[in-house]
Design a protein around this motif. Structure first.
Motif, short mmCIF file in Angstrom:
data_model
loop_
_atom_site.label_atom_id
_atom_site.label_comp_id
_atom_site.label_asym_id
_atom_site.label_seq_id
_atom_site.Cartn_x
_atom_site.Cartn_y
_atom_site.Cartn_z
N SER A 106 0.86 -1.18 0.00
CA SER A 106 0.00 0.00 0.00
C SER A 106 0.90 1.23 0.00
CB SER A 106 -0.91 0.01 1.23
OG SER A 106 -0.16 0.23 2.41
N THR A 107 0.28 2.39 0.08
CA THR A 107 1.04 3.64 0.15
C THR A 107 1.19 4.13 1.59
OG1 THR A 107 -0.99 4.91 -0.18
CG2 THR A 107 0.28 4.34 -2.15
N SER A 108 0.74 3.32 2.53
CA SER A 108 0.78 3.71 3.94
C SER A 108 2.22 3.93 4.42
CB SER A 108 0.12 2.63 4.79
OG SER A 108 0.32 2.88 6.18
N GLN A 109 2.40 4.96 5.22
CA GLN A 109 3.70 5.24 5.82
C GLN A 109 3.73 4.87 7.31
OE1 GLN A 109 6.40 6.23 4.01
NE2 GLN A 109 4.98 5.85 2.32
N GLU A 110 2.80 4.03 7.71
CA GLU A 110 2.78 3.56 9.10
C GLU A 110 4.06 2.81 9.42
OE1 GLU A 110 0.28 0.46 11.97
OE2 GLU A 110 -0.25 0.73 9.85
N ARG A 111 4.68 3.16 10.53
CA ARG A 111 5.94 2.52 10.92
C ARG A 111 5.65 1.23 11.68
NH1 ARG A 111 7.39 7.77 12.71
NH2 ARG A 111 7.67 7.04 14.85
N ILE A 112 6.20 0.14 11.19
CA ILE A 112 5.98 -1.17 11.79
C ILE A 112 7.33 -1.78 12.15
CG2 ILE A 112 5.04 -3.49 11.44
CD1 ILE A 112 3.12 -2.27 9.38
N LYS A 113 7.47 -2.16 13.39
CA LYS A 113 8.73 -2.72 13.86
C LYS A 113 8.80 -4.22 13.57
CE LYS A 113 9.58 0.64 17.55
NZ LYS A 113 9.87 0.83 18.99
N VAL A 114 9.96 -4.66 13.15
CA VAL A 114 10.19 -6.08 12.87
C VAL A 114 11.50 -6.48 13.54
CG1 VAL A 114 10.60 -7.82 11.10
CG2 VAL A 114 8.95 -5.98 10.67
N GLU A 115 11.43 -7.52 14.35
CA GLU A 115 12.63 -8.03 15.00
C GLU A 115 13.12 -9.27 14.26
OE1 GLU A 115 14.17 -9.78 19.33
OE2 GLU A 115 12.13 -8.99 19.10
N VAL A 116 14.36 -9.23 13.81
CA VAL A 116 14.97 -10.36 13.12
C VAL A 116 15.99 -10.99 14.05
CG1 VAL A 116 16.32 -11.10 11.12
CG2 VAL A 116 14.62 -9.28 10.88
N ALA A 117 15.71 -12.23 14.46
CA ALA A 117 16.58 -12.92 15.40
C ALA A 117 17.86 -13.39 14.70
CB ALA A 117 15.86 -14.11 16.02
N ALA A 118 18.90 -13.57 15.47
CA ALA A 118 20.16 -14.08 14.93
C ALA A 118 19.95 -15.48 14.37
CB ALA A 118 21.23 -14.08 16.01
N GLY A 119 20.46 -15.73 13.19
CA GLY A 119 20.32 -17.03 12.56
C GLY A 119 19.03 -17.24 11.80
N ALA A 120 18.16 -16.23 11.76
CA ALA A 120 16.89 -16.35 11.03
C ALA A 120 17.15 -16.49 9.54
CB ALA A 120 16.00 -15.15 11.31
N VAL A 121 16.42 -17.40 8.89
CA VAL A 121 16.59 -17.62 7.46
C VAL A 121 15.55 -16.80 6.70
CG1 VAL A 121 17.57 -19.91 7.77
CG2 VAL A 121 15.09 -19.65 7.56
N ALA A 122 15.74 -16.74 5.39
CA ALA A 122 14.88 -15.90 4.55
C ALA A 122 13.43 -16.31 4.64
CB ALA A 122 15.37 -15.96 3.10
N ASP A 123 13.16 -17.63 4.69
CA ASP A 123 11.77 -18.09 4.73
C ASP A 123 11.06 -17.59 5.99
OD1 ASP A 123 12.63 -19.35 2.51
OD2 ASP A 123 12.30 -21.39 3.21
N GLN A 124 11.75 -17.61 7.11
CA GLN A 124 11.16 -17.16 8.37
C GLN A 124 10.89 -15.65 8.34
OE1 GLN A 124 14.32 -18.50 10.92
NE2 GLN A 124 13.26 -20.41 11.47
N VAL A 125 11.85 -14.90 7.85
CA VAL A 125 11.69 -13.44 7.78
C VAL A 125 10.57 -13.07 6.83
CG1 VAL A 125 12.83 -11.27 7.21
CG2 VAL A 125 14.11 -13.07 8.38
N ALA A 126 10.50 -13.75 5.68
CA ALA A 126 9.45 -13.45 4.71
C ALA A 126 8.08 -13.72 5.30
CB ALA A 126 9.66 -14.29 3.45
N ALA A 127 7.93 -14.80 6.04
CA ALA A 127 6.65 -15.11 6.68
C ALA A 127 6.27 -14.04 7.69
CB ALA A 127 6.73 -16.48 7.35
N THR A 128 7.26 -13.54 8.44
CA THR A 128 6.99 -12.48 9.42
C THR A 128 6.55 -11.19 8.72
OG1 THR A 128 8.64 -13.41 10.93
CG2 THR A 128 8.00 -11.11 11.28
N LEU A 129 7.21 -10.87 7.62
CA LEU A 129 6.85 -9.64 6.89
C LEU A 129 5.44 -9.72 6.33
CD1 LEU A 129 10.23 -9.04 5.02
CD2 LEU A 129 9.33 -7.71 6.93
#
Length: 407
Positions: A106-129
């Motif tokens: 969307s065009t929303s500028q709402e700030r959303i925090k995302v915590e990426v843990a050490a050792g997290a793989v792309a699949d896990q991060v993508a699912a979180t996003l």
């Protein structure tokens, strides 16, 4: 007795005469019948039971037997082509799905925090996003990361907005831009408009008001009249800030950028050559920013305004009375009684009416050559300049039928 036979001739056969008025038919001769052909002798066959004959085929089977033996080849070809077409359709569909899935959510500028843990793989991060509504599809993001080899994802606390889109989000993740987000301030915006945008970016109204009223000690503000606002001073730029960066820090970064340009380009001395202070130059630059966008046009418009000021005339700039109307909360009109209405007052208005880019300020100090007194922005985006009012009126009729009809 006299002989009736003529010598040398045979007597004609006598035909019996049909009785007058009789109905008896003449006798017919019998047809000649050919003798019957001799028949072959009949060989007796012993009756030893039913003959062992193959069963009679139904009509459908006979029809199938009459079909070409290569029908199965045609069927196989049609099946193969069907599979090919289905494969092409699936591939095209997958391509457009993938392309759409990588667009900003969307065009929303709402700030959303995302915590990426050490050792997290792309699949896990993508699912979180995807779960946090920052991307459309986790699967599409995984494919993008694997196809383009953007590098390893770095752990940390990030701040994203749905308007950033997957490409920038992945770039930040691989570069480790933790707890950072983009804050964009556009040119030609008033303090009221900037405040609304900052609130959309997550800042509270109180935080914005506090930053506006803060007492800054900066050389850029050296000749700003006491009691005036920061109108025109919030420099248009894209800032990269963290979630806890105060607005005072952001504004100060903008002051630094503008002050550096003024010093580097010699703008202060150029303005002095036209008997203008930096504050006065900023005021005129804000009007030019609202009038035109092309750098060359800005310099020519600057020439027009400086000529009007030099002759003691009125700037007669449309953006000034519109700014006055917005301040007073009334419909715009050239008859508004306000010191900002340059249709009613000569000289410059009390201060800037919006922020501006540095090339607008540079245009004030270095105007184009010429002796034009009028200009009009045409419907095609071209600015037309003229020396006389009659020529100006002709340009309006010829080039500004749509835009000028709204005033």
């Amino acid at each position: 007795m006299k002989n009736d036979v003529t010598p040398g001739r045979l007597p004609a056969p006598k035909v019996p005469k049909r009785p007058l008025g009789g109905t008896q038919p003449l006798a017919r001769s019998r047809p000649v019948v050919a003798p019957a052909a001799p028949q072959a002798p009949t060989i007796p066959i012993e009756d030893n039971g039913a003959l062992d004959l193959p069963p009679a085929l139904p009509p459908q089977a006979l029809e199938l037997e009459r079909r070409p033996k290569r029908t199965w080849v045609k069927r196989l070809f049609l099946a193969f082509m069907t599979l090919v077409l289905l494969g092409i359709a699936a591939g095209v569909g997958a391509y457009f799905w993938y392309k759409d899935a990588l667009q900003p959510l969307s065009t929303s500028q709402e700030r959303i925090k995302v915590e990426v843990a050490a050792g997290a793989v792309a699949d896990q991060v993508a699912a979180t996003l995807e779960e946090k509504k920052l991307v459309k599809s986790a699967l599409a993001l995984q494919i993008y990361i694997k196809l383009h080899g953007k590098g390893s994802i770095k752990a940390g606390n990030y701040v994203f907005t749905p308007g950033q889109g997957p490409f920038e989000i992945v770039e930040w993740l691989t570069q480790g831009k933790v707890d950072t987000f983009k804050l964009t301030i556009l040119p030609g915006k008033t303090l009221a408009e900037i405040k609304k945008k900052l609130q959309e970016d997550g800042y509270s109204a109180g935080a914005v008001d506090a930053a506006y009223s803060h007492q800054y000690n900066h050389p850029l503000l050296a000749d700003k009249p006491a009691g005036t606002t920061l109108e025109g001073y919030i420099y248009p730029e894209t800032y990269f800030v963290s979630s806890d960066t105060p607005l005072e820090t952001v504004f100060t970064q903008g002051f630094d950028l503008l002050q550096n340009d003024i010093e580097r380009k010699g703008i202060k001395s150029a303005l002095a050559g036209h008997n203008l202070s930096v504050y006065q130059g900023m005021t005129l630059a804000s009007i030019i920013e609202k009038e035109v966008h092309n750098t060359a046009d800005k310099r020519q418009v600057s020439q027009v305004f400086l000529k009007r000021l030099g002759e003691g005339g009125r700037l007669a700039s449309d953006p000034t009375y519109k700014y006055a109307a917005a301040m007073l909360g009334i419909p715009p009109s050239t008859e508004i009684e306000s010191p900002y209405n340059t249709y009613k007052n000569t000289g410059l208005p009390p201060g800037p009416i919006a922020n501006f880019t540095v090339d607008s300020l540079e245009a004030v100090g270095n105007p184009a050559t010429g002796d034009f007194l009028y200009f009009v922005a045409g419907d095609d985006g071209t600015t037309h300049f003229s020396r006389t009012f009659e020529e100006h009126e002709r340009n309006i009729r010829q080039y500004c039928q749509k835009l000028c009809s709204t005033f």
